[in-house]
Design a protein around this motif. Structure first.
Motif, PDB file in Angstrom:
ATOM      1  N   LYS A  11      14.078  -4.994  61.037  1.00 48.11           N
ATOM      2  CA  LYS A  11      15.032  -4.371  59.910  1.00 48.11           C
ATOM      3  C   LYS A  11      16.306  -3.891  60.290  1.00 48.11           C
ATOM      4  CE  LYS A  11      11.062  -4.911  57.749  1.00 48.11           C
ATOM      5  NZ  LYS A  11      10.819  -6.773  57.604  1.00 48.11           N
ATOM      6  N   ARG A  12      17.098  -3.712  59.252  1.00 46.79           N
ATOM      7  CA  ARG A  12      18.525  -3.486  59.768  1.00 46.79           C
ATOM      8  C   ARG A  12      18.883  -2.203  59.890  1.00 46.79           C
ATOM      9  NH1 ARG A  12      23.129  -6.415  56.712  1.00 46.79           N
ATOM     10  NH2 ARG A  12      22.881  -4.821  55.194  1.00 46.79           N
ATOM     11  N   ASP A  15      21.310  -0.279  57.157  1.00 44.39           N
ATOM     12  CA  ASP A  15      20.930  -0.458  56.105  1.00 44.39           C
ATOM     13  C   ASP A  15      20.593   1.138  55.394  1.00 44.39           C
ATOM     14  OD1 ASP A  15      20.752  -2.875  55.732  1.00 44.39           O
ATOM     15  OD2 ASP A  15      18.396  -3.129  55.473  1.00 44.39           O
ATOM     16  N   LYS A  16      20.320   2.082  56.037  1.00 43.40           N
ATOM     17  CA  LYS A  16      19.915   3.447  55.387  1.00 43.40           C
ATOM     18  C   LYS A  16      21.364   3.899  54.940  1.00 43.40           C
ATOM     19  CE  LYS A  16      17.402   7.477  56.023  1.00 43.40           C
ATOM     20  NZ  LYS A  16      16.824   8.448  57.093  1.00 43.40           N
ATOM     21  N   PHE A  18      23.959   2.458  53.800  1.00 42.47           N
ATOM     22  CA  PHE A  18      24.395   1.765  52.560  1.00 42.47           C
ATOM     23  C   PHE A  18      23.386   2.013  51.351  1.00 42.47           C
ATOM     24  CE2 PHE A  18      25.842  -1.544  55.745  1.00 42.47           C
ATOM     25  CZ  PHE A  18      27.261  -0.960  55.455  1.00 42.47           C
ATOM     26  N   LEU A  19      22.298   2.363  51.468  1.00 44.08           N
ATOM     27  CA  LEU A  19      21.057   2.640  50.664  1.00 44.08           C
ATOM     28  C   LEU A  19      21.230   4.116  50.052  1.00 44.08           C
ATOM     29  CD1 LEU A  19      18.099   0.573  52.076  1.00 44.08           C
ATOM     30  CD2 LEU A  19      18.834   0.396  49.823  1.00 44.08           C
ATOM     31  N   THR A  20      21.613   4.817  50.903  1.00 42.96           N
ATOM     32  CA  THR A  20      21.805   6.446  50.495  1.00 42.96           C
ATOM     33  C   THR A  20      23.222   6.567  49.956  1.00 42.96           C
ATOM     34  OG1 THR A  20      22.435   6.961  52.690  1.00 42.96           O
ATOM     35  CG2 THR A  20      19.977   7.307  51.835  1.00 42.96           C
ATOM     36  N   HIS A 505      30.732  -7.586  57.756  1.00 42.06           N
ATOM     37  CA  HIS A 505      30.941  -7.044  56.497  1.00 42.06           C
ATOM     38  C   HIS A 505      29.723  -7.566  55.562  1.00 42.06           C
ATOM     39  CE1 HIS A 505      33.685  -9.884  58.287  1.00 42.06           C
ATOM     40  NE2 HIS A 505      33.255 -10.719  57.138  1.00 42.06           N
ATOM     41  N   GLY A 506      28.582  -7.378  56.060  1.00 47.95           N
ATOM     42  CA  GLY A 506      27.337  -7.717  55.641  1.00 47.95           C
ATOM     43  C   GLY A 506      26.441  -8.583  56.372  1.00 47.95           C
ATOM     44  N   MET A 672      15.082 -12.920  59.649  1.00 51.18           N
ATOM     45  CA  MET A 672      15.400 -12.161  58.522  1.00 51.18           C
ATOM     46  C   MET A 672      16.872 -12.096  58.025  1.00 51.18           C
ATOM     47  SD  MET A 672      14.791  -8.221  57.280  1.00 51.18           S
ATOM     48  CE  MET A 672      16.303  -7.574  57.873  1.00 51.18           C
ATOM     49  N   ILE A 673      17.598 -11.802  59.026  1.00 52.12           N
ATOM     50  CA  ILE A 673      19.148 -11.959  58.787  1.00 52.12           C
ATOM     51  C   ILE A 673      19.563 -13.306  58.583  1.00 52.12           C
ATOM     52  CG2 ILE A 673      21.217 -11.402  59.700  1.00 52.12           C
ATOM     53  CD1 ILE A 673      20.207  -8.725  60.876  1.00 52.12           C
ATOM     54  N   GLY A 676      18.737 -14.681  55.038  1.00 54.44           N
ATOM     55  CA  GLY A 676      19.455 -13.679  54.064  1.00 54.44           C
ATOM     56  C   GLY A 676      20.921 -14.469  54.026  1.00 54.44           C
ATOM     57  N   GLN A 677      21.478 -14.781  55.279  1.00 54.41           N
ATOM     58  CA  GLN A 677      22.627 -15.644  55.114  1.00 54.41           C
ATOM     59  C   GLN A 677      22.708 -16.653  54.212  1.00 54.41           C
ATOM     60  OE1 GLN A 677      25.864 -14.568  56.483  1.00 54.41           O
ATOM     61  NE2 GLN A 677      24.814 -12.524  56.283  1.00 54.41           N
ATOM     62  N   HIS A 679      20.472 -17.534  51.966  1.00 52.77           N
ATOM     63  CA  HIS A 679      20.397 -17.318  50.643  1.00 52.77           C
ATOM     64  C   HIS A 679      21.622 -17.039  49.711  1.00 52.77           C
ATOM     65  CE1 HIS A 679      16.031 -15.413  51.671  1.00 52.77           C
ATOM     66  NE2 HIS A 679      16.040 -16.558  51.482  1.00 52.77           N
TER      67      HIS A 679
ATOM     68  N   GLN B  98      23.189  -6.661  51.820  1.00 46.88           N
ATOM     69  CA  GLN B  98      23.900  -7.132  53.185  1.00 46.88           C
ATOM     70  C   GLN B  98      24.938  -6.296  53.144  1.00 46.88           C
ATOM     71  OE1 GLN B  98      24.202 -11.299  53.103  1.00 46.88           O
ATOM     72  NE2 GLN B  98      22.267 -11.775  52.640  1.00 46.88           N
ATOM     73  N   CYS B  99      26.334  -6.441  52.538  1.00 50.09           N
ATOM     74  CA  CYS B  99      27.370  -5.648  52.895  1.00 50.09           C
ATOM     75  C   CYS B  99      27.350  -4.258  52.204  1.00 50.09           C
ATOM     76  CB  CYS B  99      28.845  -6.313  52.134  1.00 50.09           C
ATOM     77  SG  CYS B  99      28.871  -5.976  50.522  1.00 50.09           S
TER      78      CYS B  99
END
Ligand code: FES
Ligand code: FES
Lengths: 791, 161
Positions: A11-12, A15-16, A18-20, A505-506, A672-673, A676-677, A679, B98-99
């Motif tokens: 898991k990335r 993420d935390k 960005f998610l918050t 950048h992602g 996973m990454i 995701g790329q 997708h 992602q970003c």
């Protein structure tokens, strides 16, 4: 023992934040005393600027300064990083690209003036008070007709709007093969112009520290060192040690944030003039008329075959739109990233391409996800599908007859590239299986019973990425090297900071790179920090594009890790009073071979910084290493995308009901990454095929300048995807990795259009252009009915 | 200038704004809550989605003064201290970002969906996300994340009942 992470869907790490809501994007940053810039842009596609009266604007409240082309004309123009030569040996036309228009505006959105004020609103209000005397001129926006007689000239000194006229291959050989072929399939194609549209609009903050003479630019960039190089050396003459460029969290790029843009240089330069930091943030509407666009090719191609469908020769003529000025990498996109890929996955022995690049009164065009390779794949996979129909062969069968076999690698193509590894048949077989191709006819009939037209389409592709070998790109016109730099700093307590010249950048570098480090050093991922995006921290770097971060940047980190381990072994040998040759390193532990004498990585790190007991005569203290990696070749991901669509003939609406992608990424660090790329790339590929198109009218006005008119793919336009891989390790880098960022956007568009044409084939529809909107599909159905009725 | 007061992430806040100041600008510039993003100027992208009185709203379509007295939640107010909200956790678990630029709006929109419709299926989710654009993920993992996050929220609700 720490768990191995490479190959695992970890898991990335990023993420935390960005998610918050704690990501730090450029527009989230405010500098003390910051002012705001508003860029005044040409509303005309082509206009002479007879004069600009600043007085009223300057007198508006809060205004610090108003700048026009008169103020910046002695500074450098925005440079182009790649020089292509025409077939007669002459260098491409390279007209000046001013930061602010100098006497003429050449596209809607061309920057004409910059207003700096205390607030955004004041800057905008003052911009409205600026009096600009435009004299409109006739404009040219259409790619196919830009070279025509009597067309307006975008640059007075570039005759017939021709930037270059370039060839690869032997035309006479191609013509000879075509003349005696059993069958020749011909096709005319337009690769539609697209807008990259990362969700974060571009932004920049320039600032000047009078006490040190240092400039700092915060910018939404995929490659801060490249911006420092281009802006510092070519535009503003600021030496590297006085210019810091920071690209913090960046909200997507897809190519459009590679390039050096005028706004970056303007806010940096003006911050010293105004004596205050200056922030500029694009509106989305502004992004549409100022971010570099992508694609925009018009092509004609011929494919010659023998009686068995074996490809004998391919001849391609392409006109590529450069827009009004040359963006950073623009000239190489329709040449070295396009025509060199025209052998595709096939053994075609002769390939000839002629590419004419043209100037038009439109926004500059440059690399957008895939860059050149989607255009090559679209052309090849459309003509191959058409050829299969004309030869009466199934879509997979014609491909089977022409694939480069798995045992033919390394494979030298007739268009310069040497593919290192791949197995195109295996990726296609796997995609055939996963897409249930064998039972497709049942689904077609079932759909027909509901009044729907169902079709299936293939695309088998190869691309060149991991961009890459400096010597090669240098000989092809690149004005910079394309290696990457990695620095590994082991701290006294054994935790590690890695500095990479790539930028995330992602893409999840903070995770993927940390996996590499954790496994190699046998330390937990939490003890690894990946730092990127700041030229004052990172030694050097060329940034992230062309799916190069892991294949070039990751390898640089890996090499630096090798150096760290080599030095650490020396320290460990000293500590354990053994010979260096006897030291083994595994799972974070140094061991004297064949004994149970060990010392931990952390102890060695501490010793490196507290060298009380240390081989000081032979070894420097400290544990920090830097490596640059410049591979000998590109890497070549490839694969097979199979799309299945259902069309409602009453409305022309196309629904993508299946999208299968099987790709060869080389070795995978984080599946996973990687998936995701894929997708994301598939969504952009389906977007190009069915939804997206950047449209200019004849006067050069951008018709699709907002999300109201430019159709971005949304969740309900897209299916869930079936994504898998069949990987053959890359041969030119020690990690065996190939790249994954662009494959989705490269492979998928022709599979979608081929599926649409397969669905419409029974009605007699033989061609449709991207994007295949409901209107176009419906019209094609009506036209086919009319012509059948007429027969 | 007009003065405006509201509750944001459980705290009462007030400020002076121009009558035409958008709620998103008030949050980002006055309160420095920069997790709420601006991705467009035509109210299409959903990067700015927040909750106003428990319902998802595009903060760029509302004036700050219209939120007078309202109860506002932004992405910064969703987690419980260090513990992620189940929807945030599901996005992390399923690689739904992602970003990260569209992410705050996506998550806020998804939480409203899960509060509105029990265990939404793929079709419902895709339809609900009509107003949220993501350029990175191709939506595949966002849809998966929202399915899982909705289930987790449902389970949390049942446990609380
Ligand atoms: S900023 Fe795009 S919808 Fe609000
Ligand atoms: S994660 Fe980048 S826009 Fe959605």
């Amino acid at each position: 023992m720490t768990k191995m992470t490479v190959g695992q869907p970890i898991k990335r790490v990023e993420d935390k934040r960005f998610l918050t809501g704690r990501g730090k994007y450029t527009d989230d940053i405010n500098r003390p005393g910051q002012t705001y810039a508003y860029i005044v842009r040409s509303p005309h596609a082509h206009a002479k600027i007879n004069g600009i009266n600043k007085a009223a604007a300057e007198a508006m409240p809060g205004v610090h300064a108003v700048f026009t082309g008169d103020d910046t004309k002695d500074l450098g123009g925005i440079p182009c990083g790649w020089q292509v030569h025409s077939k007669d040996g002459t260098p491409m036309a390279e007209p000046r690209h001013p930061m602010l228009a100098e006497g003429k505006a050449r596209h809607v959105g061309d920057p004409v003036a910059m207003v700096v004020a205390d607030t955004r609103e004041q800057a905008r209000a003052a911009a409205e008070a600026l009096e600009i005397d435009y004299q409109e001129l006739p404009a040219v926006s259409d790619t196919g007709s830009a070279l025509g007689d009597g067309q307006p000239l975008v640059h007075d000194d570039v005759s017939s709007n021709l930037c270059y006229d370039w060839i690869i291959g032997e035309e006479a050989d191609a013509d000879a093969a075509i003349a005696k072929a059993h069958h020749v399939t011909e096709i005319d194609l337009v690769n539609n112009r697209l807008v990259a549209n990362p969700m974060e609009p571009r932004a920049a903050i320039g600032e000047f520290d009078e006490s040190t003479g240092e400039y700092t630019l915060h910018t939404t960039s995929q490659n801060p060192h490249v911006i420092r190089l281009l802006m510092g050396a070519f535009v503003l003459s600021i030496p590297e040690h006085k210019l810091r460029v920071v690209a913090p969290d960046v909200g997507g790029g897809f190519g459009s944030k590679i390039y050096h843009y005028a706004e970056e240089a303007l806010v940096t330069w003006a911050s010293a003039k105004v004596g205050r930091p200056i922030k500029w943030t694009a509106d989305r509407s502004e992004a549409f008329i100022s971010d570099a666009h992508g694609r925009d090719h018009v092509s004609h191609a011929k494919l010659a075959m023998d009686e068995n469908g074996k490809f004998l020769a391919l001849k391609v003529e392409t006109t590529a739109n450069m827009g009004a000025y040359l963006s950073t990498f623009a000239p190489c996109v329709p040449t070295y990233l396009y025509a060199t890929l025209l052998a595709g996955v096939y053994t075609t022995p002769i390939v000839f391409a002629n590419v004419k690049a043209v100037f038009t009164n439109t926004v500059p065009v440059d690399a957008y996800r895939g860059a050149g390779r989607p255009e090559a794949t679209y052309l090849l996979e459309r003509i191959v599908e058409k050829a299969a129909r004309e030869m009466g062969l199934a879509q997979d069968e014609l491909r089977r007859r022409n694939f480069i076999p798995a045992d033919a690698f390394p494979y030298q193509t007739p268009v310069a590239l040497q593919y290192d590894s791949g197995d195109y048949l295996a990726t296609m077989e796997k995609a055939i299986e996963l897409s249930n191709y064998e039972s497709f006819e049942d689904r077609r009939q079932e759909a027909a019973s509901r009044g729907k037209l169902r079709g299936i389409g293939f695309s088998t592709y190869v691309e060149a990425c991991g961009i890459a070998p400096s010597a090669v790109v240098g000989s092809l016109g690149a004005r910079a090297g394309l290696y990457e730099c990695g620095q590994v700093r082991v701290h006294p307590t054994g935790s590690v900071t890695v500095f990479t010249g790539t930028h995330s950048h992602g893409q999840g570098h903070e995770t993927t790179f940390a996996q590499l480090v954790a496994d190699k050093l046998g330390i937990p991922m939490e003890n690894v920090e990946i730092s990127h995006g700041d030229t004052n921290k990172i030694p050097f770097g060329m940034g992230t594009y062309g799916s190069r971060s892991l294949a070039v940047g990751g390898v640089a980190i890996d090499r630096a890790l090798d150096k760290v381990v080599a030095k650490a072994k020396k320290i460990a040998a000293h500590l354990m009073e053994a010979s260096e040759a006897d030291i083994e390193f595994e799972n974070g532990e140094f061991r004297v071979a064949g004994t149970d004498k060990t010392t931990a990585f952390g102890d060695v790190a501490l010793t490196a910084y507290v060298p009380h007991n240390y081989p000081i005569e032979e070894l420097e203290p400290g544990l920090e290493e830097t490596a640059f990696f410049d591979p000998l070749n590109f890497s070549y991901p490839g694969g097979c995308h199979i799309c299945e669509v259902e069309i409602d003939p009453e409305t022309g609406v196309t629904e993508v009901v299946g999208m299968t992608a099987v790709d060869d990424f080389g070795r995978i660090i984080n599946p996973m990454i990687v998936h995701g790329q894929v997708h994301g790339g598939l969504a952009q590929g389906i977007g190009q095929a069915l939804l997206e198109s950047c449209v200019y009218d004849e006067s050069g006005q951008l018709v699709t300048g907002s999300y109201m008119d430019y159709t971005m793919p949304r969740a309900d336009n897209l299916p869930s995807y079936t994504v898998d891989d069949h990987c053959v390790p890359a041969a030119h880098n020690p990690l065996g990795v190939k790249g994954c960022g662009e494959v989705g956007a490269i492979g998928s568009p022709p599979s979608v259009i081929n599926a649409v044409l397969d669905a419409l084939n029974p009605l007699g529809v033989r061609d449709i252009s991207m994007p295949a909107t409901p209107m176009k599909v419906w019209q094609a159905i009506q036209d086919a009915k009319m012509s059948q009725a007429a027969d | 200038m007009a003065s405006v007061s509201m509750t944001v992430n459980g705290k009462s806040v007030s400020g002076d704004v121009a009558p035409n100041t958008l709620l998103v600008d008030f949050l980002r510039e006055n309160l420095r809550l920069t997790g709420t993003h601006v991705g467009c100027d035509t109210s299409q992208c959903g990067a700015c989605v927040i909750h106003v009185n428990g319902k998802s709203v595009k903060a760029c379509t509302m004036l700050a003064v219209q939120a007078e007295g309202a109860d506002v939640t932004t992405i910064e107010g969703l987690a419980n201290g260090d513990q992620l909200h189940p929807m945030q956790e599901a996005f992390r678990e399923h690689h739904g970002l992602q970003c990260g630029f569209c992410t705050p709006g996506m998550v806020m929109s998804a939480v409203d969906l899960a509060n509105t419709i029990d265990n939404p299926d793929e079709k419902t989710i895709r339809h609900w996300l009509e107003g949220n654009i993501c350029r990175c993920t191709g939506y595949h993992n966002i849809v998966k994340a929202i399915e899982a996050g909705s289930k987790a929220m449902q389970a949390g609700k049942q446990a609380a009942d």
